[in-house]
Write a protein that holds these residues in place. Structure first.
Motif, PDB file in Angstrom:
ATOM      1  N   ILE A  42     -14.424  -6.382   3.955  1.00  0.00           N
ATOM      2  CA  ILE A  42     -14.558  -7.580   3.114  1.00  0.00           C
ATOM      3  C   ILE A  42     -14.071  -8.807   3.886  1.00  0.00           C
ATOM      4  CG2 ILE A  42     -13.793  -8.709   0.981  1.00  0.00           C
ATOM      5  CD1 ILE A  42     -13.504  -5.876  -0.240  1.00  0.00           C
ATOM      6  N   GLN A  43     -12.962  -8.669   4.579  1.00  0.00           N
ATOM      7  CA  GLN A  43     -12.413  -9.782   5.366  1.00  0.00           C
ATOM      8  C   GLN A  43     -13.430 -10.261   6.396  1.00  0.00           C
ATOM      9  OE1 GLN A  43      -9.010  -8.758   7.731  1.00  0.00           O
ATOM     10  NE2 GLN A  43      -9.029 -10.723   8.786  1.00  0.00           N
ATOM     11  N   GLU A  44     -14.007  -9.337   7.144  1.00  0.00           N
ATOM     12  CA  GLU A  44     -14.985  -9.707   8.168  1.00  0.00           C
ATOM     13  C   GLU A  44     -16.281 -10.224   7.558  1.00  0.00           C
ATOM     14  OE1 GLU A  44     -15.323  -6.162  10.533  1.00  0.00           O
ATOM     15  OE2 GLU A  44     -13.325  -6.452  11.430  1.00  0.00           O
ATOM     16  N   ARG A  45     -16.714  -9.603   6.478  1.00  0.00           N
ATOM     17  CA  ARG A  45     -17.962 -10.003   5.824  1.00  0.00           C
ATOM     18  C   ARG A  45     -17.952 -11.478   5.429  1.00  0.00           C
ATOM     19  NH1 ARG A  45     -20.372  -7.510   0.169  1.00  0.00           N
ATOM     20  NH2 ARG A  45     -22.409  -8.480   0.334  1.00  0.00           N
ATOM     21  N   PHE A  46     -16.775 -11.947   4.970  1.00  0.00           N
ATOM     22  CA  PHE A  46     -16.681 -13.328   4.500  1.00  0.00           C
ATOM     23  C   PHE A  46     -15.888 -14.233   5.439  1.00  0.00           C
ATOM     24  CE2 PHE A  46     -17.553 -10.747   0.765  1.00  0.00           C
ATOM     25  CZ  PHE A  46     -18.671 -11.397   0.275  1.00  0.00           C
ATOM     26  N   GLY A  47     -15.478 -13.715   6.581  1.00  0.00           N
ATOM     27  CA  GLY A  47     -14.731 -14.519   7.542  1.00  0.00           C
ATOM     28  C   GLY A  47     -13.409 -15.012   6.977  1.00  0.00           C
ATOM     29  N   LEU A  48     -12.749 -14.164   6.200  1.00  0.00           N
ATOM     30  CA  LEU A  48     -11.483 -14.546   5.575  1.00  0.00           C
ATOM     31  C   LEU A  48     -10.337 -14.466   6.588  1.00  0.00           C
ATOM     32  CD1 LEU A  48     -11.857 -12.478   2.283  1.00  0.00           C
ATOM     33  CD2 LEU A  48     -12.176 -14.950   2.542  1.00  0.00           C
ATOM     34  N   PRO A  49      -9.361 -15.356   6.468  1.00  0.00           N
ATOM     35  CA  PRO A  49      -8.184 -15.252   7.339  1.00  0.00           C
ATOM     36  C   PRO A  49      -7.464 -13.925   7.087  1.00  0.00           C
ATOM     37  CG  PRO A  49      -8.135 -17.300   6.050  1.00  0.00           C
ATOM     38  CD  PRO A  49      -9.283 -16.483   5.550  1.00  0.00           C
ATOM     39  N   ALA A  50      -6.885 -13.352   8.127  1.00  0.00           N
ATOM     40  CA  ALA A  50      -6.222 -12.051   8.030  1.00  0.00           C
ATOM     41  C   ALA A  50      -5.150 -12.026   6.942  1.00  0.00           C
ATOM     42  CB  ALA A  50      -5.619 -11.667   9.375  1.00  0.00           C
ATOM     43  N   GLU A  51      -4.450 -13.145   6.746  1.00  0.00           N
ATOM     44  CA  GLU A  51      -3.367 -13.156   5.756  1.00  0.00           C
ATOM     45  C   GLU A  51      -3.877 -13.000   4.321  1.00  0.00           C
ATOM     46  OE1 GLU A  51      -4.239 -17.501   6.826  1.00  0.00           O
ATOM     47  OE2 GLU A  51      -3.914 -15.656   7.947  1.00  0.00           O
ATOM     48  N   LEU A  52      -5.173 -13.161   4.109  1.00  0.00           N
ATOM     49  CA  LEU A  52      -5.718 -12.996   2.760  1.00  0.00           C
ATOM     50  C   LEU A  52      -6.180 -11.571   2.482  1.00  0.00           C
ATOM     51  CD1 LEU A  52      -7.805 -16.257   2.201  1.00  0.00           C
ATOM     52  CD2 LEU A  52      -5.488 -15.730   1.446  1.00  0.00           C
ATOM     53  N   SER A  53      -6.212 -10.723   3.493  1.00  0.00           N
ATOM     54  CA  SER A  53      -6.776  -9.383   3.298  1.00  0.00           C
ATOM     55  C   SER A  53      -5.807  -8.412   2.624  1.00  0.00           C
ATOM     56  CB  SER A  53      -7.268  -8.799   4.624  1.00  0.00           C
ATOM     57  OG  SER A  53      -6.186  -8.546   5.484  1.00  0.00           O
ATOM     58  N   GLY A  54      -4.520  -8.724   2.578  1.00  0.00           N
ATOM     59  CA  GLY A  54      -3.537  -7.822   1.978  1.00  0.00           C
ATOM     60  C   GLY A  54      -3.895  -7.360   0.576  1.00  0.00           C
ATOM     61  N   PRO A  55      -4.226  -8.272  -0.349  1.00  0.00           N
ATOM     62  CA  PRO A  55      -4.553  -7.841  -1.716  1.00  0.00           C
ATOM     63  C   PRO A  55      -5.824  -6.993  -1.805  1.00  0.00           C
ATOM     64  CG  PRO A  55      -4.057 -10.188  -1.665  1.00  0.00           C
ATOM     65  CD  PRO A  55      -4.148  -9.730  -0.244  1.00  0.00           C
ATOM     66  N   LEU A  56      -6.628  -7.010  -0.755  1.00  0.00           N
ATOM     67  CA  LEU A  56      -7.870  -6.229  -0.751  1.00  0.00           C
ATOM     68  C   LEU A  56      -7.647  -4.786  -0.300  1.00  0.00           C
ATOM     69  CD1 LEU A  56     -10.121  -8.905   1.000  1.00  0.00           C
ATOM     70  CD2 LEU A  56     -10.051  -8.385  -1.448  1.00  0.00           C
ATOM     71  N   ASP A  57      -6.500  -4.524   0.299  1.00  0.00           N
ATOM     72  CA  ASP A  57      -6.221  -3.214   0.890  1.00  0.00           C
ATOM     73  C   ASP A  57      -5.694  -2.252  -0.171  1.00  0.00           C
ATOM     74  OD1 ASP A  57      -5.551  -1.019   2.395  1.00  0.00           O
ATOM     75  OD2 ASP A  57      -4.474  -2.156   3.923  1.00  0.00           O
ATOM     76  N   LEU A  58      -6.505  -1.282  -0.526  1.00  0.00           N
ATOM     77  CA  LEU A  58      -6.156  -0.324  -1.576  1.00  0.00           C
ATOM     78  C   LEU A  58      -5.593   0.981  -1.028  1.00  0.00           C
ATOM     79  CD1 LEU A  58      -9.228  -0.805  -3.937  1.00  0.00           C
ATOM     80  CD2 LEU A  58      -6.959  -1.848  -4.099  1.00  0.00           C
ATOM     81  N   ASN A  59      -5.457   1.105   0.287  1.00  0.00           N
ATOM     82  CA  ASN A  59      -5.033   2.384   0.869  1.00  0.00           C
ATOM     83  C   ASN A  59      -3.703   2.889   0.325  1.00  0.00           C
ATOM     84  OD1 ASN A  59      -7.248   3.051   2.552  1.00  0.00           O
ATOM     85  ND2 ASN A  59      -6.598   1.471   3.981  1.00  0.00           N
ATOM     86  N   LEU A  60      -2.684   2.043   0.258  1.00  0.00           N
ATOM     87  CA  LEU A  60      -1.378   2.498  -0.221  1.00  0.00           C
ATOM     88  C   LEU A  60      -1.442   2.925  -1.691  1.00  0.00           C
ATOM     89  CD1 LEU A  60       1.051  -0.027   1.513  1.00  0.00           C
ATOM     90  CD2 LEU A  60       0.634   2.374   2.107  1.00  0.00           C
ATOM     91  N   MET A  61      -2.172   2.167  -2.485  1.00  0.00           N
ATOM     92  CA  MET A  61      -2.291   2.499  -3.903  1.00  0.00           C
ATOM     93  C   MET A  61      -3.049   3.818  -4.081  1.00  0.00           C
ATOM     94  SD  MET A  61      -1.525   1.635  -7.014  1.00  0.00           S
ATOM     95  CE  MET A  61      -0.880   0.006  -6.727  1.00  0.00           C
ATOM     96  N   VAL A  62      -4.089   4.027  -3.292  1.00  0.00           N
ATOM     97  CA  VAL A  62      -4.843   5.281  -3.385  1.00  0.00           C
ATOM     98  C   VAL A  62      -3.980   6.439  -2.860  1.00  0.00           C
ATOM     99  CG1 VAL A  62      -6.882   6.537  -2.560  1.00  0.00           C
ATOM    100  CG2 VAL A  62      -7.098   4.166  -3.350  1.00  0.00           C
ATOM    101  N   ASN A  63      -3.227   6.212  -1.796  1.00  0.00           N
ATOM    102  CA  ASN A  63      -2.327   7.264  -1.300  1.00  0.00           C
ATOM    103  C   ASN A  63      -1.369   7.700  -2.410  1.00  0.00           C
ATOM    104  OD1 ASN A  63      -3.436   7.081   1.243  1.00  0.00           O
ATOM    105  ND2 ASN A  63      -1.737   5.937   2.124  1.00  0.00           N
ATOM    106  N   LYS A  64      -0.791   6.743  -3.109  1.00  0.00           N
ATOM    107  CA  LYS A  64       0.147   7.049  -4.196  1.00  0.00           C
ATOM    108  C   LYS A  64      -0.591   7.821  -5.308  1.00  0.00           C
ATOM    109  CE  LYS A  64       3.460   4.954  -7.341  1.00  0.00           C
ATOM    110  NZ  LYS A  64       4.050   3.706  -7.837  1.00  0.00           N
ATOM    111  N   THR A  65      -1.778   7.383  -5.626  1.00  0.00           N
ATOM    112  CA  THR A  65      -2.583   8.029  -6.672  1.00  0.00           C
ATOM    113  C   THR A  65      -2.876   9.476  -6.323  1.00  0.00           C
ATOM    114  OG1 THR A  65      -3.572   5.938  -7.346  1.00  0.00           O
ATOM    115  CG2 THR A  65      -4.811   7.936  -7.874  1.00  0.00           C
ATOM    116  N   LEU A  66      -3.187   9.713  -5.061  1.00  0.00           N
ATOM    117  CA  LEU A  66      -3.553  11.056  -4.619  1.00  0.00           C
ATOM    118  C   LEU A  66      -2.344  11.927  -4.304  1.00  0.00           C
ATOM    119  CD1 LEU A  66      -6.598  10.181  -2.329  1.00  0.00           C
ATOM    120  CD2 LEU A  66      -6.618  10.891  -4.732  1.00  0.00           C
ATOM    121  N   GLY A  67      -1.140  11.340  -4.408  1.00  0.00           N
ATOM    122  CA  GLY A  67       0.074  12.085  -4.144  1.00  0.00           C
ATOM    123  C   GLY A  67       0.342  12.301  -2.671  1.00  0.00           C
TER     124      GLY A  67
END
Length: 129
Positions: A103-128
């Motif tokens: 998403i960051q690359e697709r829209f040329g967003l600054p790296a500092e804006l990509s944090g809220p888009l990153d679901l990996n930690l939340m999915v890791n927690k969900t999956l245990g």
């Protein structure tokens, strides 16, 4: 299963309902707004169509998403965030979501804006994990 470009697909050891229940609970605990949850299997059943379990969750945080939309209004097409969980033909439950970097690359967003888009930690927690 090969993931389409920009999409992360992972296995879940929980049922589809349990996977989405756990994700929803984790998101609510973080103060994230749940906009909708759709039981696609149930919806299709009302039309006489039958598929294995499949649920969709749409969620977000306007405070976190606002700067993304301010930087590139068309990025709103990716917001609110979404996750889908389904059971495949082998009875394996899978969960899919967009890759933050895509998403960051697709829209040329600054790296500092990509944090809220990153679901990996939340999915890791969900999956245990």
């Amino acid at each position: 299963m090969t993931s389409p470009k920009g999409l992360i697909i992972r296995n879940s050891n929980y049922t589809v309902k349990e996977t989405i229940d756990r994700l929803q609970a984790n998101l609510l605990q973080k103060g994230v707004t749940i906009y909708t949850r759709i039981d696609q299997q149930g919806e299709l059943a009302t039309t006489g169509q039958h598929i294995p379990p499949l649920e969709f969750l749409l969620f977000g945080n306007p405070k976190a998403g606002g700067p993304i939309m301010a930087a590139h209004p068309a990025a709103a097409i990716e917001l609110p965030l979404k996750v889908v969980a389904w059971e495949d033909d082998a009875k394996q439950v899978r969960i899919a979501y967009n890759e933050a970097q895509y998403i960051q690359e697709r829209f040329g967003l600054p790296a500092e804006l990509s944090g809220p888009l990153d679901l990996n930690l939340m999915v890791n927690k969900t999956l245990g994990e």
